[in-house]
Every structure is written in C-alpha cells, then in structure tokens.
Design a protein around this motif. Sequence first.
Motif, PDB file in Angstrom:
ATOM      1  N   PRO A 100       3.585   7.842 -47.920  1.00 45.26           N
ATOM      2  CA  PRO A 100       4.231   8.816 -47.036  1.00 45.26           C
ATOM      3  C   PRO A 100       3.556  10.190 -47.060  1.00 45.26           C
ATOM      4  N   ILE A 101       3.707  10.894 -45.942  1.00 48.46           N
ATOM      5  CA  ILE A 101       3.112  12.223 -45.819  1.00 48.46           C
ATOM      6  C   ILE A 101       3.661  13.176 -46.867  1.00 48.46           C
ATOM      7  N   TYR A 102       4.959  13.052 -47.206  1.00 46.57           N
ATOM      8  CA  TYR A 102       5.533  13.994 -48.168  1.00 46.57           C
ATOM      9  C   TYR A 102       4.848  13.892 -49.526  1.00 46.57           C
ATOM     10  N   ALA A 103       4.442  12.681 -49.918  1.00 45.27           N
ATOM     11  CA  ALA A 103       3.764  12.510 -51.202  1.00 45.27           C
ATOM     12  C   ALA A 103       2.347  13.074 -51.152  1.00 45.27           C
TER      13      ALA A 103
ATOM     14  N   PHE B 296      -3.121  22.840 -41.368  1.00 47.33           N
ATOM     15  CA  PHE B 296      -3.442  21.738 -42.272  1.00 47.33           C
ATOM     16  C   PHE B 296      -2.393  20.625 -42.166  1.00 47.33           C
ATOM     17  N   GLY B 297      -1.146  21.025 -41.918  1.00 49.87           N
ATOM     18  CA  GLY B 297      -0.094  20.036 -41.721  1.00 49.87           C
ATOM     19  C   GLY B 297      -0.332  19.198 -40.476  1.00 49.87           C
ATOM     20  N   VAL B 298      -0.812  19.834 -39.416  1.00 57.68           N
ATOM     21  CA  VAL B 298      -1.157  19.106 -38.193  1.00 57.68           C
ATOM     22  C   VAL B 298      -2.203  18.041 -38.494  1.00 57.68           C
ATOM     23  N   VAL B 299      -3.187  18.393 -39.322  1.00 59.51           N
ATOM     24  CA  VAL B 299      -4.221  17.428 -39.690  1.00 59.51           C
ATOM     25  C   VAL B 299      -3.592  16.213 -40.390  1.00 59.51           C
ATOM     26  N   GLU B 300      -2.670  16.464 -41.317  1.00 60.06           N
ATOM     27  CA  GLU B 300      -2.021  15.375 -42.042  1.00 60.06           C
ATOM     28  C   GLU B 300      -1.288  14.436 -41.085  1.00 60.06           C
TER      29      GLU B 300
ATOM     30  N   VAL C 234       1.189  26.852 -48.653  1.00 60.89           N
ATOM     31  CA  VAL C 234       1.743  25.687 -49.343  1.00 60.89           C
ATOM     32  C   VAL C 234       3.020  25.217 -48.658  1.00 60.89           C
ATOM     33  N   ILE C 235       3.890  26.153 -48.286  1.00 63.09           N
ATOM     34  CA  ILE C 235       5.125  25.800 -47.594  1.00 63.09           C
ATOM     35  C   ILE C 235       4.816  25.142 -46.252  1.00 63.09           C
ATOM     36  N   GLY C 236       3.895  25.752 -45.498  1.00 59.81           N
ATOM     37  CA  GLY C 236       3.570  25.237 -44.172  1.00 59.81           C
ATOM     38  C   GLY C 236       2.957  23.856 -44.180  1.00 59.81           C
ATOM     39  N   GLU C 237       2.117  23.572 -45.177  1.00 54.48           N
ATOM     40  CA  GLU C 237       1.417  22.286 -45.176  1.00 54.48           C
ATOM     41  C   GLU C 237       2.187  21.169 -45.869  1.00 54.48           C
ATOM     42  N   THR C 238       3.341  21.484 -46.458  1.00 50.70           N
ATOM     43  CA  THR C 238       4.112  20.450 -47.140  1.00 50.70           C
ATOM     44  C   THR C 238       5.443  20.152 -46.458  1.00 50.70           C
TER      45      THR C 238
END
Length: 276
Positions: free
Chosen positions: A69-72, A168-172, A223-227
């Motif tokens: 999962p993305i969260y991990a 970076f979150g968009v990339v994930e 960190v908040i934005g990408e997680t």
Amino acid sequence: MLCALGAAVCFGAATVLQAMAARAAGAQGGRGGEAGVLLRALRQWRYLAGLGLDGLGFVFQVLALRSIPIYAVGAALASSLAVTAVVAARLLGVRLRRREWGAVGVVCAGLAMLGVSAGTEGDTGGSDALKFSMLGVAVVVLGVGLAGGRLPERGRGLMLGLAAGLGFGVVEVAVRLIDSVGVTSLLGNPATYALLVGGGAAFLALTSALQRGSVTVATAAMVIGETVGPAVVGVVWLGDRTREGLAWLAVLGFVVSVAGALALARFGEAPGGEGG
C-alpha cells in the motif's frame, strides 16, 4: 516492504554523499556562484554516486508501490531522514542530540509495525477522474514552485515545502495509476504526465523552499504532504488495506513513523558539519 526500505536507504545515503561533494566543491572556490558549485560537484565521484543512488532508490520505490500500500511506502520514504541523520553522524561528524537518536528509534519502531500490519496493494483501478486530478495537482505544484520568490515571506517555506510534498505524493499515486508500460498506453495516460510534471515540480518547489525559508519547516511540511495525502488516496480510491484485524497497528505505525521523521526534519537539507 524491503523495496521501500531500500529506497529510503538509497535516498538517505545519497543526500549525505551529495552534501560531501557540495562542501568540497564550495571549498575549492572559483566563479559561477551556485551554478559553478554544482558544476564542480558534478565532477566528483561522491556526487555522481549520490545521483546513482537516487536513481536506484526510485526503482525500489516503483517496485514497492506495485506490491504494498501507498501508506506503507510513504512512511518508509519519510524514514530516509533517519538514514541521512545516521550516515551524516558517521561521515560528516554531525552531532545527533539524544532526542534525535530517540527519533531514529521511533522511526524504526513505526516501520516495524507497518511491516507487520500492511497488506498487499489495493486491487481497485484508478478512474480517469483520479488520473486527471493528479495531473491538476501537479500543475498547481508547478505554479507554486515557479512563484516561489513572489510568495509572502511569512509562511513561504511552509507553502513551498507542502507543495513539494504534494508533488512527490503525486508521483507515488501516479505510479499506481500506470497499468501498462507500452508506449501507446503511456502516451495516452494522464498519470504519465502527472508523474513527470509532479516530480519536476516537487524538486523545483523543494529547492526554492530550502533557499528561501526554514529547512526544518519546509521539510516537515514536505513529509506531511508526501505521506498523508497519498495514503488517503490509496485507502479511499485504490483499495489499499491492512492485514485482517491489524488496521489499528497500521495506523499506529504510520503515525509513529511520520512523527519520528518530523523530529528529524532538520536533515531535510544536505547537513553541514555542525550539529544543531
């Protein structure tokens, strides 16, 4: 999970190697300002090795996103700050405070919880609306990065850091939305452009944040934005789940890992030779 941890190790170590090269390049003097320093750094094996580790880390990141999962993955990538801190203490002589060593331990504990509780990646395909939404977010992040110097001074680092994290979150998320690597499929998939624009915009916003604001604030926001955002998208829209009965442990592990990373936010910039 091993691929996610491998990506974190690569990214964290790369930061220190590039810091060592940048420091050496700066000590050489010469003209050209920041561009000159970068060109001199590019001639050093440490900087090139760091770039190689960044590339390898991205490969590990993609493999991880295709299996867990993305969260991990997001929490594991945030833990690269712990790797940077430990390697910097060893190679750059950075003094870690007791609470920072504690934060490294907290990150490790959180990742262990996630490793035990995380299930497989979700099996829900991303809709076209989600793909275009990710592209829209990437364009917004690009706009924020380009406008970095014109943003209000108060809160500038926070805004740019958060924008970088969202990029970076968009990339994930985009990696999960690309279901075929065929040329025709890639060119016709909005997620492909979201990945490219999001990644480039994130680096632009982060660079501007580190130049124009507090490193600690910008990194914490990143960190908040990408997680958090990608984790929500993964659970709500992509079907990410935990192992049966261990949702509480996954949530606790995610929170603990991110909290530990936030405590190490000063290592978001290539660390100097002095402790804070």
